[in-house]
Design a protein around this motif. Sequence first.
Motif, PDB file in Angstrom:
ATOM      1  N   PRO A   1      -8.936   7.300 -11.425  1.00  0.00           N
ATOM      2  CA  PRO A   1      -8.007   6.234 -11.034  1.00  0.00           C
ATOM      3  C   PRO A   1      -8.730   4.895 -10.911  1.00  0.00           C
ATOM      4  O   PRO A   1      -9.953   4.854 -10.844  1.00  0.00           O
ATOM      5  N   GLU A   2      -7.951   3.827 -10.852  1.00  0.00           N
ATOM      6  CA  GLU A   2      -8.543   2.503 -10.726  1.00  0.00           C
ATOM      7  C   GLU A   2      -8.918   2.194  -9.278  1.00  0.00           C
ATOM      8  O   GLU A   2      -9.760   1.331  -9.017  1.00  0.00           O
ATOM      9  N   THR A   3      -8.247   2.859  -8.340  1.00  0.00           N
ATOM     10  CA  THR A   3      -8.608   2.757  -6.926  1.00  0.00           C
ATOM     11  C   THR A   3      -8.795   4.159  -6.383  1.00  0.00           C
ATOM     12  O   THR A   3      -8.049   5.084  -6.747  1.00  0.00           O
ATOM     13  N   ALA A   4      -9.792   4.325  -5.511  1.00  0.00           N
ATOM     14  CA  ALA A   4     -10.085   5.657  -4.980  1.00  0.00           C
ATOM     15  C   ALA A   4     -10.810   5.533  -3.656  1.00  0.00           C
ATOM     16  O   ALA A   4     -11.393   4.484  -3.329  1.00  0.00           O
ATOM     17  N   GLU A   5     -10.747   6.607  -2.875  1.00  0.00           N
ATOM     18  CA  GLU A   5     -11.484   6.656  -1.625  1.00  0.00           C
ATOM     19  C   GLU A   5     -12.934   7.018  -1.900  1.00  0.00           C
ATOM     20  O   GLU A   5     -13.262   7.574  -2.961  1.00  0.00           O
TER      21      GLU A   5
ATOM     22  N   TRP B   1      -0.806  15.660   7.859  1.00  0.00           N
ATOM     23  CA  TRP B   1      -0.721  14.214   7.989  1.00  0.00           C
ATOM     24  C   TRP B   1      -1.735  13.553   7.069  1.00  0.00           C
ATOM     25  O   TRP B   1      -2.874  13.981   6.971  1.00  0.00           O
ATOM     26  N   ILE B   2      -1.304  12.520   6.358  1.00  0.00           N
ATOM     27  CA  ILE B   2      -2.170  11.723   5.489  1.00  0.00           C
ATOM     28  C   ILE B   2      -2.316  10.352   6.106  1.00  0.00           C
ATOM     29  O   ILE B   2      -1.320   9.681   6.403  1.00  0.00           O
ATOM     30  N   SER B   3      -3.546   9.966   6.311  1.00  0.00           N
ATOM     31  CA  SER B   3      -3.783   8.692   6.973  1.00  0.00           C
ATOM     32  C   SER B   3      -3.253   7.527   6.133  1.00  0.00           C
ATOM     33  O   SER B   3      -3.575   7.400   4.949  1.00  0.00           O
ATOM     34  N   ALA B   4      -2.435   6.725   6.767  1.00  0.00           N
ATOM     35  CA  ALA B   4      -1.915   5.545   6.072  1.00  0.00           C
ATOM     36  C   ALA B   4      -2.934   4.424   6.060  1.00  0.00           C
ATOM     37  O   ALA B   4      -2.767   3.419   5.350  1.00  0.00           O
ATOM     38  N   SER B   5      -4.003   4.591   6.798  1.00  0.00           N
ATOM     39  CA  SER B   5      -5.017   3.544   6.880  1.00  0.00           C
ATOM     40  C   SER B   5      -6.300   3.921   6.150  1.00  0.00           C
ATOM     41  O   SER B   5      -7.342   3.309   6.366  1.00  0.00           O
ATOM     42  N   ALA B   6      -6.239   4.956   5.261  1.00  0.00           N
ATOM     43  CA  ALA B   6      -7.424   5.369   4.509  1.00  0.00           C
ATOM     44  C   ALA B   6      -7.912   4.211   3.649  1.00  0.00           C
ATOM     45  O   ALA B   6      -7.119   3.521   3.004  1.00  0.00           O
TER      46      ALA B   6
END
Length: 208
Positions: A40-44, A16-21
Motif C-alpha cells: 500500500p501507499e500508506t502503512a503502519e 477493536w481497531i485503534s482509530a488513532s493508529a
Amino acid sequence: IKLENLGADMTLYAKWISASATTYTASVAATTHGTVTVNPETAEAGDTVTVSVEADDGYELDTLTVTDSSSNEVTVTDDTFVMPSGNVTITATFKELPSYTISFDTNGGSTISPQTVKSGKTVTKPTDPTKSNYTFGGWYTDSGCTTAFDFSTTVTKNITLYAEWISAIAADMVYVPGMTITGATSATDSKVFIDGRTITISNLYVCD
C-alpha cells in the motif's frame, strides 16, 4: 454475524481497531524510462510494502533504493520492505539495454543490411536474398552452414549470419561425357539441362 440453532450459552467478544493508529507514507521519486508503484501507499510501522517496477521498452532497472526520512536506507528483499516508523521514499533508476549488431553474409548473394538489436530482443527475419542459379537455403550461425539460426533466439552479443545456397542447376542436370551445350542458363561442358528446359546441343556423338 448470524446465529442459528444455539444449543448452549455463548459469549461473543468484540475486536477493536485503534482509530488513532499511526500510518506512514511511501512516496515514489520522479524517474524516467520506467514506472514504479507501491502497495500500500500508506502503512503502519512493521507492515510489508510491495514495490512494482516496470521498465520502458529498451530499458532495464538499474538501481532501486528505499530511504527513510533521515536518509537511512531501508532493506528491500524480493521487491518488498518493512515500513519503518516514518515516511519513506522509493527511488529507481533505469539504464538503456545494450545494442548488438546482426550482420548478414550472403555469400555472393544480394545485399542484406545489418540490424541493430537490443539485448534480450529477437532478430527480424529479412527478406530472402537472391543469387543467380541458386536457391536460398536459410541462415546459419557458421560459415560452413551447419547450424541453422533460430529467429526466436534472444540476442546477447554481436552475430554474423551466413546464407546457404543450393545450386538450382546441379539439382536438375545430368552428366553426359563429350557434350557441349548452350541455353538460357549457362553451364559447363558435359552437362545437360532436363525438366522441360529448351537447350541447344553441339558436338554430340553417339557411338554404338
